[in-house]
Write an enzyme that holds these catalytic residues in place. Structure first.
Site, PDB file in Angstrom:
ATOM      1  N   ASP A  37     -13.043   1.903  50.891  1.00 44.93           N
ATOM      2  CA  ASP A  37     -12.244   2.451  51.755  1.00 44.93           C
ATOM      3  C   ASP A  37     -11.193   3.749  51.042  1.00 44.93           C
ATOM      4  OD1 ASP A  37     -13.124   1.483  54.131  1.00 44.93           O
ATOM      5  OD2 ASP A  37     -11.875  -0.267  53.872  1.00 44.93           O
ATOM      6  N   ASP A  71     -18.935   1.963  58.659  1.00 44.41           N
ATOM      7  CA  ASP A  71     -17.628   2.544  58.547  1.00 44.41           C
ATOM      8  C   ASP A  71     -17.382   3.459  57.357  1.00 44.41           C
ATOM      9  OD1 ASP A  71     -17.701  -0.335  59.629  1.00 44.41           O
ATOM     10  OD2 ASP A  71     -15.619  -0.611  59.668  1.00 44.41           O
TER      11      ASP A  71
END
Ligand code: GLY
Length: 391
Positions: free
Chosen positions: A104, A164
């Site tokens: 991330d 994502d």
């Protein structure tokens, strides 16, 4: 793409309503500065109030992103000052690899350090973001051609990527532009192509996570982590897909990204309740006693604006009109207007809801979620002016 659903149940938000919503949101960000200058907001609120946490979650970039958006919207130096304090914290985090053993990096470093470098030339922001891109490409798995999302590299139970991650790729495109080194862009392109090949079902819905074979590199199976079950459609996964495909198309304009954007959007639209804010999984709809995920609507609004900026013409008008409808519902029904009920911007997000069929840790159900607040303000920004994206 022509959006199939002709009779939209929500009207488009007006410019005056957008301006009013920005004023309320920026006032809330300003009110939050004392609590969240040296600490970050938790990923989600507790009874609608974010606790302060150390900078060690995957979500810690969103609150600083709201601060930079507020700086752009007002020009007030207090936001710049706080944003640059955050940059030092993010530099410390990547230099010391504090909770960075996951993919991330884009969520963390785009709305913080890239924003600071873009807006005020913060060189530490640039340095930190390049270090974050270096960390991200360390997670590339050549066997299977993907960036591994979580866990120990190569571990059999985590040999997978997730939808994502499309939002982490702009950090890599940026790093190649900044450094002149193609290695970041190459990995972003490969990962996006792998996602396109495996993560979308024939109807345009998505698998949240996708396992690859560690020996052959071939696709194995889609599975959910935060959705209701493997074959359902986690609303936020679909939202990440829609915005992520728009960003992929921006950075690597292959027609297949545009085409899949249309399919993914069409699927999302067919599973919306009357107020256009999805239930947390699109297996649910009007009449179900389940929480919403307001953040998904905000993310999709941003994706629509991004694609509108790229394609122009009639399609752009259609996408912006739709974004205005999502934002009308969020502003009227979901946005926080009274700071006594919440220190967030948008109510009724859902981070992770446990079901008998998923493996997630239950967190932040029917709460504010930090990315929901960030993308809500980004969408308002995008609809109010021409905006140079952090992504
Ligand atoms: N990226 C994890 C989530 O959307 O909850």
């Amino acid at each position: 793409m022509t959006i199939q659903q002709k009779a939209f149940p929500v009207a488009p938000i007006t410019d005056a309503e957008i301006a009013g919503a920005i004023e309320i949101a920026v006032a809330q960000v300003r009110r939050n500065l004392p609590d969240f200058t040296f600490r970050m907001q938790n990923h989600s609120s507790v009874d609608n109030f974010y606790p302060a946490v150390d900078n060690n979650q995957w979500t810690c970039g969103f609150w600083p992103g709201e601060v930079w958006l507020s700086y752009e919207l007002t020009g007030d130096k207090v936001f710049r000052h706080v944003g640059q304090i955050h940059v030092q914290d993010f530099l410390h985090r990547i230099e010391n690899r504090i909770a960075t053993d996951h993919h991330d990096m884009g969520f963390l470093y785009s709305p913080t350090c890239i924003a600071a470098y873009m807006l005020v030339g913060d060189e530490d922001g640039r340095k930190a973001a390049i270090m974050a891109a270096d960390q991200l490409i360390e997670r590339y798995q050549p066997v299977g051609r993907f960036i591994q999302a979580w866990g120990e590299m190569g571990a059999a139970d985590n040999y997978r990527y997730i939808i994502d991650c499309l939002l982490n790729l702009p950090l890599l495109y940026w790093a190649s532009r900044e450094t002149g080194d193609e290695k970041y862009r190459d990995i972003a392109r490969i990962h996006a192509a792998t996602t396109l090949a495996n993560s979308f079902r024939p109807d345009g819905s998505t698998f949240h996570t996708f396992f690859m074979d560690p020996v052959t590199g071939g696709p194995v199976r889609g599975a959910t982590q935060q959705g209701y079950r493997d074959d359902s459609n986690w609303a936020r996964g679909q939202a990440w897909a829609i915005y992520g495909l728009a960003l992929s198309y921006r950075h690597d304009p292959k027609p297949e990204y545009l085409e899949m954007f249309g399919k993914a959007l069409a699927f999302f639209m067919t599973r919306l309740p009357k107020d256009m804010v999805p239930f947390w999984d699109q297996i649910f709809t009007d009449g179900d006693d389940e929480p919403r995920d307001s953040s998904s609507a905000a993310i999709v609004a941003c994706g629509l604006c991004e694609m509108a900026d790229i394609v122009g013409g009639a399609a752009a008008e259609e996408y912006r009109d739709l974004a205005r409808r999502f934002m009308k519902s969020l502003v009227d029904i979901y946005a926080v207007k009274d700071p006594k009920i919440s220190n967030g911007l948008v109510l009724h997000g859902t981070y992770s809801k446990k079901t008998p069929f998923n493996n997630c840790t239950p967190e932040g159900v029917d709460e504010c979620v930090s990315w929901g607040d960030y993308y809500y303000l980004e969408a308002l920004m995008r609809l109010s002016r021409n905006w140079s994206s952090y992504w």
